[in-house]
Design an enzyme around this catalytic site. Structure first.
Site, PDB file in Angstrom:
ATOM      1  N   LEU A   5      18.402  56.116   1.432  1.00 39.03           N
ATOM      2  CA  LEU A   5      18.129  55.363   0.219  1.00 39.03           C
ATOM      3  C   LEU A   5      19.009  55.829  -0.931  1.00 39.03           C
ATOM      4  CD1 LEU A   5      16.310  53.199  -1.028  1.00 39.03           C
ATOM      5  CD2 LEU A   5      14.585  54.958  -1.431  1.00 39.03           C
ATOM      6  N   GLY A   6      19.161  57.157  -1.057  1.00 38.40           N
ATOM      7  CA  GLY A   6      20.063  57.681  -2.082  1.00 38.40           C
ATOM      8  C   GLY A   6      19.385  58.097  -3.363  1.00 38.40           C
ATOM      9  N   VAL A   7      18.126  58.603  -3.258  1.00 37.79           N
ATOM     10  CA  VAL A   7      17.437  59.101  -4.442  1.00 37.79           C
ATOM     11  C   VAL A   7      16.842  60.468  -4.143  1.00 37.79           C
ATOM     12  CG1 VAL A   7      16.855  56.801  -5.315  1.00 37.79           C
ATOM     13  CG2 VAL A   7      15.235  57.996  -3.818  1.00 37.79           C
ATOM     14  N   GLY A  41      20.280  86.206   9.635  1.00 36.31           N
ATOM     15  CA  GLY A  41      20.733  86.315  11.018  1.00 36.31           C
ATOM     16  C   GLY A  41      19.839  85.578  11.989  1.00 36.31           C
ATOM     17  N   ASN A  42      18.611  85.229  11.540  1.00 37.46           N
ATOM     18  CA  ASN A  42      17.685  84.442  12.365  1.00 37.46           C
ATOM     19  C   ASN A  42      18.032  82.953  12.374  1.00 37.46           C
ATOM     20  OD1 ASN A  42      15.219  86.730  11.722  1.00 37.46           O
ATOM     21  ND2 ASN A  42      15.281  85.791  13.743  1.00 37.46           N
ATOM     22  N   SER A  43      18.828  82.513  11.424  1.00 38.04           N
ATOM     23  CA  SER A  43      19.131  81.092  11.288  1.00 38.04           C
ATOM     24  C   SER A  43      19.605  80.478  12.598  1.00 38.04           C
ATOM     25  CB  SER A  43      20.225  80.873  10.240  1.00 38.04           C
ATOM     26  OG  SER A  43      19.722  80.961   8.952  1.00 38.04           O
ATOM     27  N   HIS A  54      24.317  75.383   8.504  1.00 38.40           N
ATOM     28  CA  HIS A  54      24.770  76.340   7.493  1.00 38.40           C
ATOM     29  C   HIS A  54      25.274  77.648   8.109  1.00 38.40           C
ATOM     30  CE1 HIS A  54      20.486  77.928   7.544  1.00 38.40           C
ATOM     31  NE2 HIS A  54      21.146  79.067   7.458  1.00 38.40           N
ATOM     32  N   ASP A  84      20.613  69.913   8.545  1.00 34.50           N
ATOM     33  CA  ASP A  84      21.033  71.304   8.760  1.00 34.50           C
ATOM     34  C   ASP A  84      21.033  71.662  10.239  1.00 34.50           C
ATOM     35  OD1 ASP A  84      22.017  73.791   8.168  1.00 34.50           O
ATOM     36  OD2 ASP A  84      20.141  74.595   7.370  1.00 34.50           O
TER      37      ASP A  84
END
Length: 364
Positions: free
Chosen positions: A260-262, A206-208, A101, A132
């Site tokens: 799986l898609g749930v 800014g820590n990300s 992100h 992420d």
């Protein structure tokens, strides 16, 4: 310089296959938004840091030793927005990790490296929206310092934690706390995190992408999110996720993870009463992603997943762990409890999408 912090509330904390509980806190990614303009496994020690007496200079020595490997990332978007985050080198040849992100949607990425006056232009080696994580590469005139990866699974709650990053564009800020909890499932916007570390080390915009370290200077997590309604509540991606996905990011440019898609919720007893289902364990399906393996196999919202290949499912994190033992394309059987009793369905696992999934804001 003015700042903007992107804050997003959540109602269901979920995973693209997994975890979620109802909640009402406000969480935020923490890249800083400025409106002005060799293998990582080399000699990696994976045992946890034992309880250590903290000498007066312990943390200062750790910070001094690891700081040269921690960088500032400036990601510029086509609309002129600038996101500031953090990263750190995993290889001496210039490969580094940060949050997806931090760089998502950017068309130009610069990396400020300690000891160099001029920033380097980075190229993207790979990204994974769901975890992420992002892998970047710069070319420097000489080998670069690296950080050592520790073990998030063997780091107990209560262990000391050191966060280093660039909050609010204040370079190489150090904060200290402890690992407050483990296995936190959260949703922020369209990103679903199934298994985060919670820390009391202060994390700010800014820590990300920066490291969460133990007292040996080993990385145990990637600082990722912060609660904007509670002090001392930050979240980090466990380093075990980096170890697992890094080779895939480098080889394929994305993670090839089974899916799986749930979206599910772990508050099964409450939902079982609501839907009048005779179950006390499992995870209730809140949403089935259209076109996913689950959708093709006929899984429905309101059903409870109790077993996968006869393995009991107790939580969203547990479901994720089971699914991750299989490969994309592999067949599994899913046992479900619905209003008409227990049923078993067979499906082939899909590949997790590398992008946002549109999930309804209110699932129940």
């Amino acid at each position: 310089m003015s700042t903007m912090l992107k804050t997003l509330g959540y109602s269901v904390m979920g995973f693209a296959l997994g975890a979620g509980v109802a909640g009402g806190s406000t969480l935020a990614f923490e890249p800083h938004h400025a409106t002005q303009n060799p293998s990582i496994y080399q000699k990696v020690t994976t045992h946890s840091s034992p309880t250590l007496p903290i000498a007066p200079d312990t943390i200062a020595n750790v910070v001094k030793r690891v700081s040269p490997a921690i960088v500032k990332i400036v990601a510029t978007h086509p609309n002129g927005q600038v996101d500031i985050g953090t990263g750190f080198f995993l290889t001496s040849s210039g490969e580094l990790v940060t949050n997806d992100h931090v760089i998502y949607g950017a068309n130009h990425i610069q990396v400020d490296v300690p000891g160099y006056k001029t920033p380097f232009t980075a190229r993207v080696l790979g990204t994974d929206y769901i975890s992420d994580l992002a892998a970047l590469k710069i070319s420097a005139p000489k080998p670069l310092p690296t950080l050592q990866l520790g073990s998030s699974s063997k780091t107990p709650v209560g262990s000391w934690a050191i966060a280093i990053g660039n909050p609010y564009d204040l370079n190489h800020t150090v904060t200290v706390g402890v690992i407050s909890a483990k296995g936190r499932p959260l949703t922020i916007g369209q990103r679903q995190y199934p298994n985060l570390l919670q820390t009391s080390a202060a994390i700010n915009p800014g820590n990300s992408g920066g490291p969460l370290l133990n007292l040996k200077g080993q990385v145990v997590g990637i600082n990722t999110a912060v609660s904007t309604q509670g002090q001392g509540i930050g979240f980090a991606i466990p380093v075990s996720t980096v170890k697992k996905l890094w080779p895939q990011l480098i080889k394929y440019g994305h993670a090839k993870e089974p899916w799986l898609g749930v979206v599910v919720t772990t508050d099964t007893p409450v939902l079982a009463r609501q839907f009048q289902l005779p179950v006390q364990h499992g995870v209730a399906i809140g949403y089935v992603v259209p076109g996913s393996s689950a959708a093709k196999a006929g899984l429905h919202a309101g059903e409870v997943i109790t077993k996968v290949n006869n393995q009991r499912v107790n939580s969203a994190t547990g479901l994720e762990d089971i699914i991750n033992h299989y490969k994309v394309g592999q067949q599994i059987t899913v046992t479900l409890q619905g209003r008409h009793g227990s049923i078993t369905k067979t499906l082939s696992l899909g590949e997790a999408p590398n992008g946002p999934i549109s999930i309804p804001q209110a699932l129940f």
